[in-house]
Design a protein around this motif. Structure first.
Motif, PDB file in Angstrom:
ATOM      1  N   GLN A  66       1.000  -1.398   0.258  1.00  0.00           N
ATOM      2  CA  GLN A  66      -0.357  -0.156   0.007  1.00  0.00           C
ATOM      3  C   GLN A  66       1.070   1.159  -0.206  1.00  0.00           C
ATOM      4  OE1 GLN A  66      -3.520   0.593   2.225  1.00  0.00           O
ATOM      5  NE2 GLN A  66      -3.870  -1.840   2.183  1.00  0.00           N
ATOM      6  N   ILE A  67       0.009   2.623  -0.164  1.00  0.00           N
ATOM      7  CA  ILE A  67       1.031   3.613  -0.230  1.00  0.00           C
ATOM      8  C   ILE A  67       0.896   4.241   0.748  1.00  0.00           C
ATOM      9  CG2 ILE A  67       1.000   5.919  -1.906  1.00  0.00           C
ATOM     10  CD1 ILE A  67       1.874   3.241  -2.833  1.00  0.00           C
ATOM     11  N   GLY A  68       1.616   5.222   1.396  1.00  0.00           N
ATOM     12  CA  GLY A  68       1.637   6.198   2.530  1.00  0.00           C
ATOM     13  C   GLY A  68       2.549   7.315   2.658  1.00  0.00           C
ATOM     14  N   VAL A  69       2.258   8.367   3.256  1.00  0.00           N
ATOM     15  CA  VAL A  69       2.549   9.548   3.386  1.00  0.00           C
ATOM     16  C   VAL A  69       3.280   9.584   4.698  1.00  0.00           C
ATOM     17  CG1 VAL A  69       2.060  12.295   2.708  1.00  0.00           C
ATOM     18  CG2 VAL A  69       0.816  10.368   1.760  1.00  0.00           C
ATOM     19  N   VAL A  70       4.881  10.144   3.769  1.00  0.00           N
ATOM     20  CA  VAL A  70       5.546  10.144   6.096  1.00  0.00           C
ATOM     21  C   VAL A  70       5.381  11.798   6.717  1.00  0.00           C
ATOM     22  CG1 VAL A  70       8.244  10.733   6.695  1.00  0.00           C
ATOM     23  CG2 VAL A  70       7.738   9.508   4.180  1.00  0.00           C
ATOM     24  N   GLU A 113      15.606   2.314   3.415  1.00  0.00           N
ATOM     25  CA  GLU A 113      17.086   2.971   2.951  1.00  0.00           C
ATOM     26  C   GLU A 113      18.179   4.345   2.802  1.00  0.00           C
ATOM     27  OE1 GLU A 113      17.840   0.188  -0.068  1.00  0.00           O
ATOM     28  OE2 GLU A 113      17.155  -1.854   0.921  1.00  0.00           O
ATOM     29  N   GLU A 114      17.290   5.447   2.713  1.00  0.00           N
ATOM     30  CA  GLU A 114      17.663   6.263   2.032  1.00  0.00           C
ATOM     31  C   GLU A 114      16.674   7.369   3.028  1.00  0.00           C
ATOM     32  OE1 GLU A 114      15.846   7.645  -1.605  1.00  0.00           O
ATOM     33  OE2 GLU A 114      15.742   5.977  -1.739  1.00  0.00           O
ATOM     34  N   ASN A 115      16.923   8.735   3.457  1.00  0.00           N
ATOM     35  CA  ASN A 115      16.543   9.814   4.422  1.00  0.00           C
ATOM     36  C   ASN A 115      15.761   9.657   3.072  1.00  0.00           C
ATOM     37  OD1 ASN A 115      18.221   9.203   6.150  1.00  0.00           O
ATOM     38  ND2 ASN A 115      18.982  11.553   5.285  1.00  0.00           N
ATOM     39  N   ILE A 116      13.937  10.258   3.916  1.00  0.00           N
ATOM     40  CA  ILE A 116      12.443  10.590   2.962  1.00  0.00           C
ATOM     41  C   ILE A 116      12.423  11.934   4.103  1.00  0.00           C
ATOM     42  CG2 ILE A 116      10.806   9.840   2.222  1.00  0.00           C
ATOM     43  CD1 ILE A 116      11.781   7.122   1.877  1.00  0.00           C
ATOM     44  N   LEU A 117      11.544  12.773   3.022  1.00  0.00           N
ATOM     45  CA  LEU A 117      11.579  13.976   4.007  1.00  0.00           C
ATOM     46  C   LEU A 117       9.869  14.057   3.892  1.00  0.00           C
ATOM     47  CD1 LEU A 117      13.048  16.719   1.496  1.00  0.00           C
ATOM     48  CD2 LEU A 117      13.726  15.557   3.848  1.00  0.00           C
ATOM     49  N   LYS A 118       9.599  14.391   5.102  1.00  0.00           N
ATOM     50  CA  LYS A 118       7.562  14.696   5.231  1.00  0.00           C
ATOM     51  C   LYS A 118       7.504  14.502   4.236  1.00  0.00           C
ATOM     52  CE  LYS A 118       4.538  16.624   8.106  1.00  0.00           C
ATOM     53  NZ  LYS A 118       4.500  18.437   9.943  1.00  0.00           N
ATOM     54  N   GLY A 119       6.246  14.312   3.798  1.00  0.00           N
ATOM     55  CA  GLY A 119       4.648  15.038   2.812  1.00  0.00           C
ATOM     56  C   GLY A 119       5.271  13.502   1.506  1.00  0.00           C
ATOM     57  N   ILE A 140       8.896  -1.022   6.848  1.00  0.00           N
ATOM     58  CA  ILE A 140      10.127  -1.135   5.911  1.00  0.00           C
ATOM     59  C   ILE A 140       9.555  -0.034   4.639  1.00  0.00           C
ATOM     60  CG2 ILE A 140      11.920  -1.665   4.816  1.00  0.00           C
ATOM     61  CD1 ILE A 140      11.908  -2.058   7.672  1.00  0.00           C
ATOM     62  N   VAL A 141       9.865   0.766   4.828  1.00  0.00           N
ATOM     63  CA  VAL A 141       9.784   1.885   2.823  1.00  0.00           C
ATOM     64  C   VAL A 141      10.363   2.107   1.841  1.00  0.00           C
ATOM     65  CG1 VAL A 141       7.344   1.767   4.796  1.00  0.00           C
ATOM     66  CG2 VAL A 141       9.380   3.931   4.266  1.00  0.00           C
ATOM     67  N   LYS A 142       9.717   2.606   0.927  1.00  0.00           N
ATOM     68  CA  LYS A 142      10.431   2.876   0.157  1.00  0.00           C
ATOM     69  C   LYS A 142       9.829   4.207  -0.632  1.00  0.00           C
ATOM     70  CE  LYS A 142       9.738   0.824  -3.891  1.00  0.00           C
ATOM     71  NZ  LYS A 142      10.141  -0.239  -5.350  1.00  0.00           N
ATOM     72  N   PRO A 143       9.992   5.374  -1.698  1.00  0.00           N
ATOM     73  CA  PRO A 143       9.586   6.254  -2.292  1.00  0.00           C
ATOM     74  C   PRO A 143       9.264   5.715  -3.222  1.00  0.00           C
ATOM     75  CG  PRO A 143      11.775   7.400  -1.718  1.00  0.00           C
ATOM     76  CD  PRO A 143      11.355   5.310  -1.189  1.00  0.00           C
TER      77      PRO A 143
END
Length: 110
Positions: free
Chosen positions: A52-56, A81-87, A101-104
């Motif tokens: 599924q898709i979520g929002v940081v 595995e990488e820094n991900i910004l809010k939104g 565990i997520v990925k952009p």
């Protein structure tokens, strides 16, 4: 069919059919279920989030292992595995303990 060779009485044939069906269906159903997999296993609870898709909602920082994602109205701790910004929209790959565990999410270009 065997009853029809023995007698032409439709009542006897119907009775043989009903009795034999009543006995054979419950006996053969478990055997059929054992060998036939419908492939429709349903993921439940937290595992239903995978894919599924979520929002940081709180920046995901690789070094600190901190971050949060909102999925289906629920806030989850998240790692990546990488820094991900809010939104940023993210895809949920798997669950490790109580963290997602997520990925952009890669945008589709038209």
């Amino acid at each position: 069919m065997v009853a029809s060779f023995i007698t032409s009485n439709i009542a006897i044939q119907t009775a043989v059919f009903v009795i034999s069906s009543s006995i054979l269906i419950p006996l053969t159903k478990p055997l059929v279920n054992k060998y036939i997999d419908d492939g429709k296993s349903i993921q439940t609870n937290a595992y239903s989030l995978i894919g599924q898709i979520g929002v940081v909602t709180f920046d995901i920082d690789v070094l600190n292992g901190s971050g949060q994602v909102k999925v289906n109205g629920e806030i989850w701790s998240a790692k990546a595995e990488e820094n991900i910004l809010k939104g940023t929209e993210v895809e949920i790959l798997r669950i490790d303990g109580v963290k997602l565990i997520v990925k952009p999410k890669i945008p589709v270009l038209n």
